[in-house]
Motif scaffolding. Structure first.
Motif, PDB file in Angstrom:
ATOM      1  N   ASN A 148       0.830  -1.310  -0.055  1.00  0.00           N
ATOM      2  CA  ASN A 148      -0.054   0.202   0.101  1.00  0.00           C
ATOM      3  C   ASN A 148       0.869   1.197  -0.053  1.00  0.00           C
ATOM      4  OD1 ASN A 148      -2.367  -1.646   0.007  1.00  0.00           O
ATOM      5  ND2 ASN A 148      -2.641  -1.360   2.269  1.00  0.00           N
ATOM      6  N   LEU A 149       0.224   2.443  -0.600  1.00  0.00           N
ATOM      7  CA  LEU A 149       1.098   3.562  -0.443  1.00  0.00           C
ATOM      8  C   LEU A 149       1.056   4.176   0.933  1.00  0.00           C
ATOM      9  CD1 LEU A 149      -0.219   4.966  -3.922  1.00  0.00           C
ATOM     10  CD2 LEU A 149       1.829   4.000  -3.547  1.00  0.00           C
ATOM     11  N   PRO A 150       1.630   5.123   1.035  1.00  0.00           N
ATOM     12  CA  PRO A 150       1.831   5.747   2.754  1.00  0.00           C
ATOM     13  C   PRO A 150       0.457   6.452   2.784  1.00  0.00           C
ATOM     14  CG  PRO A 150       3.893   6.051   1.469  1.00  0.00           C
ATOM     15  CD  PRO A 150       2.823   5.452   0.407  1.00  0.00           C
ATOM     16  N   ASN A 151      -0.197   6.225   3.802  1.00  0.00           N
ATOM     17  CA  ASN A 151      -1.417   6.884   4.226  1.00  0.00           C
ATOM     18  C   ASN A 151      -1.276   8.557   4.194  1.00  0.00           C
ATOM     19  OD1 ASN A 151      -3.002   4.664   4.472  1.00  0.00           O
ATOM     20  ND2 ASN A 151      -2.729   4.390   6.666  1.00  0.00           N
ATOM     21  N   ALA A 152      -0.149   9.132   4.626  1.00  0.00           N
ATOM     22  CA  ALA A 152       0.000  10.390   4.698  1.00  0.00           C
ATOM     23  C   ALA A 152      -0.095  11.139   3.177  1.00  0.00           C
ATOM     24  CB  ALA A 152       1.344  10.883   5.458  1.00  0.00           C
ATOM     25  N   ILE A 164      -2.797  13.904  -1.055  1.00  0.00           N
ATOM     26  CA  ILE A 164      -3.300  14.147  -2.333  1.00  0.00           C
ATOM     27  C   ILE A 164      -4.899  14.407  -2.326  1.00  0.00           C
ATOM     28  CG2 ILE A 164      -3.735  12.824  -4.419  1.00  0.00           C
ATOM     29  CD1 ILE A 164      -1.061  11.424  -3.904  1.00  0.00           C
ATOM     30  N   ILE A 165      -5.435  13.648  -1.651  1.00  0.00           N
ATOM     31  CA  ILE A 165      -6.919  13.841  -1.515  1.00  0.00           C
ATOM     32  C   ILE A 165      -7.302  15.292  -0.957  1.00  0.00           C
ATOM     33  CG2 ILE A 165      -9.227  12.974  -0.029  1.00  0.00           C
ATOM     34  CD1 ILE A 165      -7.734  10.265  -0.033  1.00  0.00           C
ATOM     35  N   LYS A 166      -6.427  15.859   0.070  1.00  0.00           N
ATOM     36  CA  LYS A 166      -6.873  17.017   0.545  1.00  0.00           C
ATOM     37  C   LYS A 166      -6.585  17.999  -0.565  1.00  0.00           C
ATOM     38  CE  LYS A 166      -6.454  16.525   5.652  1.00  0.00           C
ATOM     39  NZ  LYS A 166      -5.362  16.979   6.723  1.00  0.00           N
ATOM     40  N   GLU A 167      -5.830  17.917  -1.358  1.00  0.00           N
ATOM     41  CA  GLU A 167      -5.247  18.935  -2.529  1.00  0.00           C
ATOM     42  C   GLU A 167      -6.343  18.813  -3.639  1.00  0.00           C
ATOM     43  OE1 GLU A 167      -1.217  18.057  -3.756  1.00  0.00           O
ATOM     44  OE2 GLU A 167      -0.485  18.826  -2.107  1.00  0.00           O
ATOM     45  N   ALA A 168      -7.220  17.715  -3.802  1.00  0.00           N
ATOM     46  CA  ALA A 168      -7.976  17.362  -4.918  1.00  0.00           C
ATOM     47  C   ALA A 168      -9.346  17.883  -4.461  1.00  0.00           C
ATOM     48  CB  ALA A 168      -8.189  15.845  -5.303  1.00  0.00           C
ATOM     49  N   LEU A 169      -9.842  17.913  -3.227  1.00  0.00           N
ATOM     50  CA  LEU A 169     -10.840  18.385  -2.953  1.00  0.00           C
ATOM     51  C   LEU A 169     -11.110  19.897  -2.562  1.00  0.00           C
ATOM     52  CD1 LEU A 169     -11.909  15.362  -0.288  1.00  0.00           C
ATOM     53  CD2 LEU A 169     -12.725  15.685  -2.611  1.00  0.00           C
ATOM     54  N   PRO A 170     -12.401  20.523  -2.683  1.00  0.00           N
ATOM     55  CA  PRO A 170     -12.450  21.641  -2.380  1.00  0.00           C
ATOM     56  C   PRO A 170     -12.379  22.011  -0.723  1.00  0.00           C
ATOM     57  CG  PRO A 170     -14.529  20.844  -3.354  1.00  0.00           C
ATOM     58  CD  PRO A 170     -13.597  19.900  -3.211  1.00  0.00           C
ATOM     59  N   ALA A 219     -10.286   3.063   1.206  1.00  0.00           N
ATOM     60  CA  ALA A 219     -10.639   2.647  -0.085  1.00  0.00           C
ATOM     61  C   ALA A 219      -9.690   3.426  -1.351  1.00  0.00           C
ATOM     62  CB  ALA A 219     -12.239   3.089  -0.626  1.00  0.00           C
ATOM     63  N   ILE A 220      -9.722   4.521  -1.296  1.00  0.00           N
ATOM     64  CA  ILE A 220      -9.063   5.477  -2.242  1.00  0.00           C
ATOM     65  C   ILE A 220      -7.452   5.011  -2.195  1.00  0.00           C
ATOM     66  CG2 ILE A 220      -7.949   7.605  -2.611  1.00  0.00           C
ATOM     67  CD1 ILE A 220     -10.879   8.835  -2.105  1.00  0.00           C
ATOM     68  N   SER A 221      -6.820   4.677  -1.009  1.00  0.00           N
ATOM     69  CA  SER A 221      -5.527   4.358  -0.833  1.00  0.00           C
ATOM     70  C   SER A 221      -5.390   2.658  -1.561  1.00  0.00           C
ATOM     71  CB  SER A 221      -5.280   4.029   0.625  1.00  0.00           C
ATOM     72  OG  SER A 221      -3.804   3.706   0.837  1.00  0.00           O
ATOM     73  N   ARG A 222      -6.287   1.849  -1.144  1.00  0.00           N
ATOM     74  CA  ARG A 222      -6.340   0.598  -1.695  1.00  0.00           C
ATOM     75  C   ARG A 222      -6.243   0.748  -3.107  1.00  0.00           C
ATOM     76  NH1 ARG A 222     -10.040  -1.710   2.438  1.00  0.00           N
ATOM     77  NH2 ARG A 222      -8.696  -2.127   4.171  1.00  0.00           N
ATOM     78  N   ALA A 223      -7.294   1.320  -3.797  1.00  0.00           N
ATOM     79  CA  ALA A 223      -7.451   1.371  -5.450  1.00  0.00           C
ATOM     80  C   ALA A 223      -6.178   2.150  -5.937  1.00  0.00           C
ATOM     81  CB  ALA A 223      -8.679   2.425  -5.534  1.00  0.00           C
ATOM     82  N   ALA A 224      -5.676   3.206  -5.368  1.00  0.00           N
ATOM     83  CA  ALA A 224      -4.390   3.692  -5.775  1.00  0.00           C
ATOM     84  C   ALA A 224      -3.126   2.660  -5.803  1.00  0.00           C
ATOM     85  CB  ALA A 224      -3.893   5.004  -5.129  1.00  0.00           C
ATOM     86  N   SER A 225      -3.336   1.941  -4.596  1.00  0.00           N
ATOM     87  CA  SER A 225      -1.884   1.096  -4.765  1.00  0.00           C
ATOM     88  C   SER A 225      -2.209  -0.156  -5.840  1.00  0.00           C
ATOM     89  CB  SER A 225      -1.961   0.183  -3.234  1.00  0.00           C
ATOM     90  OG  SER A 225      -1.928   1.230  -2.153  1.00  0.00           O
TER      91      SER A 225
END
Length: 143
Positions: free
Chosen positions: A9-13, A18-24, A36-42
């Motif tokens: 898995n990619l690091p949670n931090a 990335i999620i915070k930067e993508a969301l308003p 779920a996003i972390s697993r999908a990205a991995s």
């Protein structure tokens, strides 16, 4: 290789950033959604790496290169990512080239400063020799 599936898995931090930067601003995401996003990205990264590795193996190489990744994106039917990836790659290469040139300039400057210091030390040594020789000449004149 990884000892546990979690090691892949990619690091949670990183995922959280990335999620915070993508969301308003003001939008929050649940822990489950983040997981779920972390697993999908991995999974995406592992799949892209596997496809890129196939291209490297076809080229009888052990090291993946940018062309392998771009080819993998096309094979995976992610053509819309190819252009932004190429642009990012060009920006990265320009930055690396700039850093390399700056490092060379810095090394040249350091070398020239060392040569200047060396010359100054040589001049100081010559001055000391001259000063040592001058009193000897005066002694001979007095005799």
């Amino acid at each position: 290789m990884a000892e546990r599936p979690e090691d892949l898995n990619l690091p949670n931090a990183v995922i959280t950033r990335i999620i915070k930067e993508a969301l308003p601003d003001g939008v929050n995401i649940s822990k489950e959604a983040r997981s779920a996003i972390s697993r999908a990205a991995s999974v995406f990264v592992l799949y892209a790496t596997s496809c890129a590795n196939n291209f490297a193996m076809k080229g009888k190489r052990k090291m993946l290169n940018a062309g392998d990744v771009l080819s993998a994106m096309e094979e995976m039917e992610f053509q819309r990512f190819v252009t932004p990836l190429k642009e990012s790659l060009e920006v990265y290469r320009r930055e690396q080239k700039g850093k390399k040139e700056a490092r060379k300039d810095k090394d040249k400057k350091a070398d020239s400063e060392e040569q200047d210091k060396s010359r100054e030390e040589d001049n100081d040594d010559d001055d000391e020799r001259i000063e040592e020789e001058e009193p000897n000449e005066e002694e001979e004149v007095d005799n």
